[in-house]
Design a protein around this motif. Structure first.
Motif, PDB file in Angstrom:
ATOM      1  N   LEU A 205      30.987  57.955  40.777  1.00  0.00           N
ATOM      2  CA  LEU A 205      30.203  57.294  41.821  1.00  0.00           C
ATOM      3  C   LEU A 205      30.488  57.968  43.148  1.00  0.00           C
ATOM      4  O   LEU A 205      31.649  58.235  43.485  1.00  0.00           O
ATOM      5  CB  LEU A 205      30.568  55.812  41.922  1.00  0.00           C
ATOM      6  CG  LEU A 205      29.816  54.819  41.044  1.00  0.00           C
ATOM      7  CD1 LEU A 205      30.415  53.435  41.198  1.00  0.00           C
ATOM      8  CD2 LEU A 205      28.332  54.781  41.409  1.00  0.00           C
ATOM      9  N   PHE A 206      29.444  58.233  43.891  1.00  0.00           N
ATOM     10  CA  PHE A 206      29.583  58.802  45.225  1.00  0.00           C
ATOM     11  C   PHE A 206      29.256  57.736  46.264  1.00  0.00           C
ATOM     12  O   PHE A 206      28.570  56.748  45.978  1.00  0.00           O
ATOM     13  CB  PHE A 206      28.641  59.994  45.391  1.00  0.00           C
ATOM     14  CG  PHE A 206      29.005  61.171  44.532  1.00  0.00           C
ATOM     15  CD1 PHE A 206      29.915  62.117  44.975  1.00  0.00           C
ATOM     16  CD2 PHE A 206      28.436  61.330  43.269  1.00  0.00           C
ATOM     17  CE1 PHE A 206      30.250  63.199  44.188  1.00  0.00           C
ATOM     18  CE2 PHE A 206      28.762  62.418  42.478  1.00  0.00           C
ATOM     19  CZ  PHE A 206      29.679  63.358  42.938  1.00  0.00           C
ATOM     20  N   LEU A 207      29.695  57.952  47.480  1.00  0.00           N
ATOM     21  CA  LEU A 207      29.428  57.008  48.563  1.00  0.00           C
ATOM     22  C   LEU A 207      27.931  56.770  48.719  1.00  0.00           C
ATOM     23  O   LEU A 207      27.488  55.651  48.975  1.00  0.00           O
ATOM     24  CB  LEU A 207      30.025  57.558  49.859  1.00  0.00           C
ATOM     25  CG  LEU A 207      30.073  56.610  51.053  1.00  0.00           C
ATOM     26  CD1 LEU A 207      31.130  55.527  50.832  1.00  0.00           C
ATOM     27  CD2 LEU A 207      30.364  57.378  52.341  1.00  0.00           C
ATOM     28  N   THR A 208      27.147  57.826  48.546  1.00  0.00           N
ATOM     29  CA  THR A 208      25.693  57.693  48.680  1.00  0.00           C
ATOM     30  C   THR A 208      25.097  56.850  47.554  1.00  0.00           C
ATOM     31  O   THR A 208      24.058  56.216  47.742  1.00  0.00           O
ATOM     32  CB  THR A 208      25.037  59.082  48.702  1.00  0.00           C
ATOM     33  OG1 THR A 208      25.598  59.886  47.657  1.00  0.00           O
ATOM     34  CG2 THR A 208      25.272  59.770  50.038  1.00  0.00           C
ATOM     35  N   ASP A 209      25.728  56.849  46.380  1.00  0.00           N
ATOM     36  CA  ASP A 209      25.259  55.988  45.286  1.00  0.00           C
ATOM     37  C   ASP A 209      25.448  54.520  45.646  1.00  0.00           C
ATOM     38  O   ASP A 209      24.565  53.691  45.417  1.00  0.00           O
ATOM     39  CB  ASP A 209      26.025  56.289  43.997  1.00  0.00           C
ATOM     40  CG  ASP A 209      25.819  57.707  43.507  1.00  0.00           C
ATOM     41  OD1 ASP A 209      24.761  58.283  43.785  1.00  0.00           O
ATOM     42  OD2 ASP A 209      26.730  58.239  42.836  1.00  0.00           O
ATOM     43  N   VAL A 210      26.617  54.207  46.179  1.00  0.00           N
ATOM     44  CA  VAL A 210      26.894  52.825  46.596  1.00  0.00           C
ATOM     45  C   VAL A 210      25.917  52.410  47.681  1.00  0.00           C
ATOM     46  O   VAL A 210      25.376  51.301  47.677  1.00  0.00           O
ATOM     47  CB  VAL A 210      28.358  52.689  47.078  1.00  0.00           C
ATOM     48  CG1 VAL A 210      28.612  51.290  47.647  1.00  0.00           C
ATOM     49  CG2 VAL A 210      29.328  52.985  45.935  1.00  0.00           C
ATOM     50  N   HIS A 211      25.686  53.314  48.625  1.00  0.00           N
ATOM     51  CA  HIS A 211      24.726  53.041  49.697  1.00  0.00           C
ATOM     52  C   HIS A 211      23.332  52.816  49.114  1.00  0.00           C
ATOM     53  O   HIS A 211      22.596  51.930  49.564  1.00  0.00           O
ATOM     54  CB  HIS A 211      24.698  54.221  50.676  1.00  0.00           C
ATOM     55  CG  HIS A 211      23.904  53.982  51.907  1.00  0.00           C
ATOM     56  ND1 HIS A 211      24.347  53.198  52.955  1.00  0.00           N
ATOM     57  CD2 HIS A 211      22.658  54.425  52.265  1.00  0.00           C
ATOM     58  CE1 HIS A 211      23.440  53.178  53.910  1.00  0.00           C
ATOM     59  NE2 HIS A 211      22.400  53.908  53.519  1.00  0.00           N
TER      60      HIS A 211
END
Length: 401
Positions: A253-259
């Motif tokens: 998971l990347f920060l942009t996925d969470v966003h």
């Protein structure tokens, strides 16, 4: 005019012409995904990060200008290989950076191996890149499937999630992530009760999620990435999987996925990352500079890794006096301290693996978050020697013995 006079004048003219000619700049090629599912987590942000590194280094290497160029490999190995070969042969590219998608990275690594060009991998994560397919001119900088498995897989199993079902993307990266995670789960006392493969860029995960739900596994592990992970998370929420008592593990998971999916869906997910922008003053300072160029978007671990890899490559190339021999630059880097906002007291091993701390984090609830991009709580720092595969377990042919 005598022949000797003509020769002298011709020689003088040639020298003057050479002195007045502009030397072709050295180029760093950011080979990335500018149009597909990896765009947000790498893409333009990787280009910006590389440009920041070159600027901060001073814009010159061994007295010559350094430029950043960017290419879209479209997540296709043949496209990536063709671009890499053209860059090296025709555009004085001395290092290739980023390279999302493990199948592309493995193909490009063969090109850079043959040409002795530096390959600075930040996005591709297959542990094979520093295993059986390792290269003396490659540095895998940011993460790999072994580190994610050893972080998230081991931690969740030890906390009581003993049975696992894998929902795996059907290409090199997914296979490696599932294999590494399954090994970590079993080593921690867990078992794998099933798995199902899906193609890349799947829009409907319903049949796969129903199989995972019916397995009764404690954990449904998403061994995929970016758009596939976000789609699976959204549809898992619609199926009420977590409400029914099963945990979801986003293995990458990347920060942009969470966003992208929002905290309502991503909250309480446990994941492993190499970087979080809000960890300390150093990470915040660099990330704010990055955000100024990216309309306020905070960097993923990939973006931070691209900057760090390019900056340290330039330092090692300057120290070695060798801009074009990737293997010689890497050998110089192995004798250097790699210390910056991204990683402290890190080191480059002979197999090409950069060993540094990783972080086990938990996604905040909407109530815990104080605003956009405030998404992670750091649960544990995983020392590099624990996070990455021990060198004595490597199948890299560059390792003696």
């Amino acid at each position: 005019m005598t022949v000797i006079t003509k020769a002298i004048l011709t020689s003088a003219f040639s020298v003057a012409l050479a002195a007045g000619a502009q030397a072709e700049p050295y180029r760093i090629g950011v080979l990335t995904d500018m149009s597909g599912m990896n765009y947000d987590l790498s893409g333009k942000g990787s280009q910006v990060a590389a440009e920041m590194a070159v600027e901060d280094f001073g814009g010159k290497l061994l007295g010559e200008d350094v430029e950043v160029i960017v290419g879209d490999h479209q997540n296709k190995p043949d496209v990536g290989s063709t671009l890499a070969r053209r860059w090296i042969d025709e555009q004085n590219v001395i290092a290739i950076a980023d390279v999302p998608t493990s199948s592309v990275a493995l193909a490009v690594q063969e090109i850079t191996r043959q040409s002795d060009t530096a390959l600075l991998i930040s996005t591709a994560g297959s542990s094979a890149l520093t295993g059986a397919s390792c290269s003396p001119s490659t540095a895998q900088w940011t993460w790999d499937t072994y580190a994610l498995a050893n972080g998230t897989g081991r931690a969740m199993t030890l906390q009581g999630d003993k049975t696992w079902f894998f929902l795996t993307v059907d290409y090199t990266f997914g296979h490696a992530l599932e294999a590494d995670t399954a090994a970590a789960v079993k080593a921690a006392g867990g078992t794998v009760v099933g798995q199902v493969m899906h193609p890349r860029e799947t829009s409907d995960f319903s049949s796969y999620l129903l199989q995972a739900q019916a397995s009764g596994a404690d954990v449904i592990a998403l061994a995929n990435s970016s758009g596939d992970t976000m789609t699976a998370l959204k549809q898992a929420e619609e199926f009420g999987i977590t409400a029914g008592g099963q945990d979801i593990a986003g293995m990458l998971l990347f920060l942009t996925d969470v966003h992208g999916v929002g905290l309502d869906i991503a909250q309480n997910l446990t994941l492993t990352t190499a970087f979080y922008w809000d960890m300390n003053d150093e990470t915040r300072a660099w990330s704010e500079r990055f955000g100024e160029r990216m309309d306020g978007k905070m960097p993923t671990m990939v973006h931070a890794g691209v900057y760090s890899s390019v900056m340290n490559y330039l330092k090692a190339a300057e120290a070695s006096g060798q801009a074009k021999s990737g293997s010689e630059v890497m050998e110089t880097m192995r004798g250097m301290d790699i210390d910056d906002f991204f990683n402290h007291n890190a080191s480059l091993r002979k197999d090409g693996r950069v060993v540094h701390d990783m972080y086990l984090v938990k996604v905040k609830t909407p109530e815990e978050s104080e605003g956009p991009w405030d998404y992670y709580k750091v649960l544990r720092t995983i020392p590099g020697d624990e996070a990455f595969r021990p060198l004595d377990q490597s199948d890299c042919p560059l390792i003696d013995g």
